[in-house]
Design a protein around this motif. Structure first.
Motif, mmCIF file in Angstrom:
data_model
loop_
_atom_site.group_PDB
_atom_site.id
_atom_site.type_symbol
_atom_site.label_atom_id
_atom_site.label_comp_id
_atom_site.label_asym_id
_atom_site.label_seq_id
_atom_site.Cartn_x
_atom_site.Cartn_y
_atom_site.Cartn_z
ATOM 1 N N VAL A 168 6.494 9.021 59.453
ATOM 2 C CA VAL A 168 7.681 9.180 59.865
ATOM 3 C C VAL A 168 8.016 10.826 59.796
ATOM 4 C CG1 VAL A 168 10.278 9.093 59.799
ATOM 5 C CG2 VAL A 168 8.924 7.215 59.388
ATOM 6 N N HIS A 169 7.620 11.423 58.818
ATOM 7 C CA HIS A 169 7.861 12.854 58.558
ATOM 8 C C HIS A 169 6.703 13.613 59.613
ATOM 9 C CE1 HIS A 169 10.541 12.456 55.274
ATOM 10 N NE2 HIS A 169 9.478 12.376 54.482
ATOM 11 N N PRO B 30 -0.974 -0.060 74.833
ATOM 12 C CA PRO B 30 -0.403 -1.254 75.072
ATOM 13 C C PRO B 30 -0.041 -1.971 73.949
ATOM 14 C CG PRO B 30 -2.833 -1.526 75.479
ATOM 15 C CD PRO B 30 -2.453 -0.145 75.250
ATOM 16 N N ARG B 31 -0.514 -1.628 72.787
ATOM 17 C CA ARG B 31 -0.385 -2.577 71.543
ATOM 18 C C ARG B 31 0.142 -1.656 70.184
ATOM 19 N NH1 ARG B 31 -4.841 -4.315 73.810
ATOM 20 N NH2 ARG B 31 -6.185 -2.882 72.397
ATOM 21 N N GLN B 32 0.708 -0.591 70.601
ATOM 22 C CA GLN B 32 0.987 0.453 69.581
ATOM 23 C C GLN B 32 2.365 1.319 70.153
ATOM 24 O OE1 GLN B 32 -1.639 3.153 67.460
ATOM 25 N NE2 GLN B 32 -3.385 1.628 67.797
ATOM 26 N N SER B 33 2.969 1.826 69.164
ATOM 27 C CA SER B 33 4.219 2.641 69.480
ATOM 28 C C SER B 33 3.514 4.074 70.137
ATOM 29 C CB SER B 33 4.983 3.139 68.273
ATOM 30 O OG SER B 33 6.100 4.012 68.653
ATOM 31 N N SER B 34 3.789 4.459 71.555
ATOM 32 C CA SER B 34 3.197 5.604 71.943
ATOM 33 C C SER B 34 4.194 6.425 72.496
ATOM 34 C CB SER B 34 2.343 5.204 73.064
ATOM 35 O OG SER B 34 1.056 4.447 72.879
ATOM 36 N N VAL C 51 -12.578 5.061 57.673
ATOM 37 C CA VAL C 51 -11.356 5.862 57.402
ATOM 38 C C VAL C 51 -10.150 4.943 58.178
ATOM 39 C CG1 VAL C 51 -10.006 7.785 58.144
ATOM 40 C CG2 VAL C 51 -12.665 8.025 57.306
ATOM 41 N N ARG C 52 -9.212 4.842 57.447
ATOM 42 C CA ARG C 52 -7.958 4.174 58.132
ATOM 43 C C ARG C 52 -6.857 5.413 58.632
ATOM 44 N NH1 ARG C 52 -6.948 -1.029 57.751
ATOM 45 N NH2 ARG C 52 -4.820 -0.733 58.007
ATOM 46 N N PHE C 53 -6.660 5.360 59.694
ATOM 47 C CA PHE C 53 -5.910 6.495 60.166
ATOM 48 C C PHE C 53 -4.485 6.369 60.094
ATOM 49 C CE2 PHE C 53 -10.300 7.333 62.175
ATOM 50 C CZ PHE C 53 -10.201 8.681 61.813
ATOM 51 N N ASP C 54 -3.638 6.960 59.688
ATOM 52 C CA ASP C 54 -2.261 6.813 59.806
ATOM 53 C C ASP C 54 -1.572 6.770 61.213
ATOM 54 O OD1 ASP C 54 -1.429 6.534 56.855
ATOM 55 O OD2 ASP C 54 -2.225 8.614 56.939
ATOM 56 N N CYS C 55 -2.271 7.708 62.006
ATOM 57 C CA CYS C 55 -1.718 7.917 63.250
ATOM 58 C C CYS C 55 -2.836 8.587 64.311
ATOM 59 C CB CYS C 55 -0.513 8.882 63.472
ATOM 60 S SG CYS C 55 -0.408 10.278 62.922
ATOM 61 N N GLU C 56 -2.686 8.662 65.634
ATOM 62 C CA GLU C 56 -3.478 9.197 66.233
ATOM 63 C C GLU C 56 -2.930 10.078 67.520
ATOM 64 O OE1 GLU C 56 -7.245 7.964 69.560
ATOM 65 O OE2 GLU C 56 -6.123 6.343 68.524
ATOM 66 N N ASP D 164 0.166 7.979 69.111
ATOM 67 C CA ASP D 164 0.107 6.614 68.814
ATOM 68 C C ASP D 164 0.319 6.187 67.539
ATOM 69 O OD1 ASP D 164 -0.299 6.331 71.647
ATOM 70 O OD2 ASP D 164 -2.605 5.943 71.389
ATOM 71 N N ILE D 165 0.875 5.184 67.217
ATOM 72 C CA ILE D 165 1.393 4.737 65.779
ATOM 73 C C ILE D 165 1.299 3.124 65.649
ATOM 74 C CG2 ILE D 165 2.579 4.838 63.726
ATOM 75 C CD1 ILE D 165 4.057 7.239 64.624
ATOM 76 N N SER D 166 0.392 2.407 64.705
ATOM 77 C CA SER D 166 0.474 1.292 64.769
ATOM 78 C C SER D 166 1.636 0.757 64.034
ATOM 79 C CB SER D 166 -0.547 0.690 64.117
ATOM 80 O OG SER D 166 -0.554 1.243 62.650
ATOM 81 N N SER D 167 2.049 -0.658 64.428
ATOM 82 C CA SER D 167 3.601 -1.401 63.946
ATOM 83 C C SER D 167 3.200 -1.125 62.327
ATOM 84 C CB SER D 167 3.560 -2.694 64.631
ATOM 85 O OG SER D 167 2.535 -3.410 64.077
ATOM 86 N N GLU D 168 2.284 -1.425 61.850
ATOM 87 C CA GLU D 168 2.150 -1.729 60.277
ATOM 88 C C GLU D 168 2.488 -0.245 59.565
ATOM 89 O OE1 GLU D 168 -2.241 -1.090 58.787
ATOM 90 O OE2 GLU D 168 -2.096 -2.757 60.463
#
Length: 299
Positions: free
Chosen positions: A276-277, A148-152, A134-139, A264-268
């Protein structure tokens, strides 16, 4: 030729004007407080008017600021509605989220009707554990610091209070025969009661000496509702039970943090519309629940 204010500064003003807090506005926008302050200063400079009165650590809108805020709030709502209408013909999307079971069951579940009403064409897939397939959109993550490596963005900090069923608290004899309810982390009790005891001025001799231990906070909450004993629980997780009177706070002490819940949201994936919604809806749903700043800026 006059200079028009930027959309970014107008959005910053509309958000701060809604919550009357630069810190809270920064959290809702996912930026730092200094970035929001800079945008407000730029807007006031372009318009050559004062939009806020700064009184100590608090702010309030000036008269002209209040008029501008009312007009802008409606305008941004229309923009968001227009974007949603434009996407009405787009095939259904699925938003895949990883979240702790406690947050999902005790906080998020109470608000999913609002999410469905706001985004009827966006399907939600909620997971409690990681899956390589599973590829998660956000956590949504429980912790005490940003990734340290994501938008938190910190959504809320734990606010622990002591609670029990109202009929148990009203019966001193039954209260003494009940238990203190603990949550286990593997084989160890979480230190929620120890931290609360260290902060309270309550007469501890009135509290029971017996104990019960449970594997999850959900089990502790249900045991407390059923009158099994007293529990120290994050107030954010039992808003509905406190509002209905199923649980009551027995002491004014609130033990804050240091842990809380982060988005947490990855840059991609930060620019994907469904992410965003959800991020905006989630931060709005959190409201004024004691969030803190994040590590990005605007402008």
């Amino acid at each position: 030729m006059s200079v028009s204010p930027s959309l970014t500064s107008l959005r910053a003003f509309a958000t701060v004007g809604q919550c009357l807090s630069f810190t809270e506005g920064a959290n809702r926008l996912g930026v730092t407080q200094s970035a929001v302050s800079r945008q407000i200063r730029q807007l006031e400079s372009v318009l050559d008017i004062a939009l806020f009165r700064r009184i100590g650590n608090s702010v309030e809108l000036t008269e002209i600021g209040a008029v501008l805020h009312e007009r802008l709030s409606g305008a941004f709502d229309q923009i968001e509605d227009a974007v949603l209408e434009a996407r009405a013909t787009v095939p259904r999307q699925k938003l895949t989220i990883l979240a702790p079971p406690t947050f999902a069951s005790l906080w998020l579940s109470h608000r999913l009707v609002s999410f469905r009403h706001r985004f009827p064409d966006l399907d939600l897939s909620l997971h409690f554990s990681r899956d390589d397939n599973v590829r998660f959109d956000c956590e949504i993550r429980f912790g005490d610091e940003p990734h340290p490596r994501q938008s938190s963005t910190r959504l809320m900090v734990e606010q622990h209070i002591a609670v029990c069923a109202p009929d148990l608290w009203a019966d001193p004899v039954r209260l003494r025969k009940s238990c203190l309810l603990y949550v286990l982390d593997r084989a160890y009790r979480l230190p929620t009661w120890d931290n609360w005891f260290a902060s309270t001025q309550h007469d501890l001799s009135d509290l029971p000496e017996n104990a019960m231990e449970f594997a999850t906070l959900n089990m502790v909450t249900q045991a407390a509702i059923n009158g099994a004993g007293l529990a120290v629980i994050d107030r954010n997780m039992i808003e509905a039970e406190l509002a209905s009177g199923a649980l009551i706070q027995i002491d004014p002490v609130v033990v804050s943090g240091p842990y809380g819940y982060w988005l947490d949201i990855s840059s991609e994936r930060q620019t994907r519309s469904r992410v965003v919604h959800f991020a905006r809806w989630l931060q709005k749903a959190v409201g004024d629940g004691g969030r803190s700043g994040v590590a990005s800026e605007i402008g």
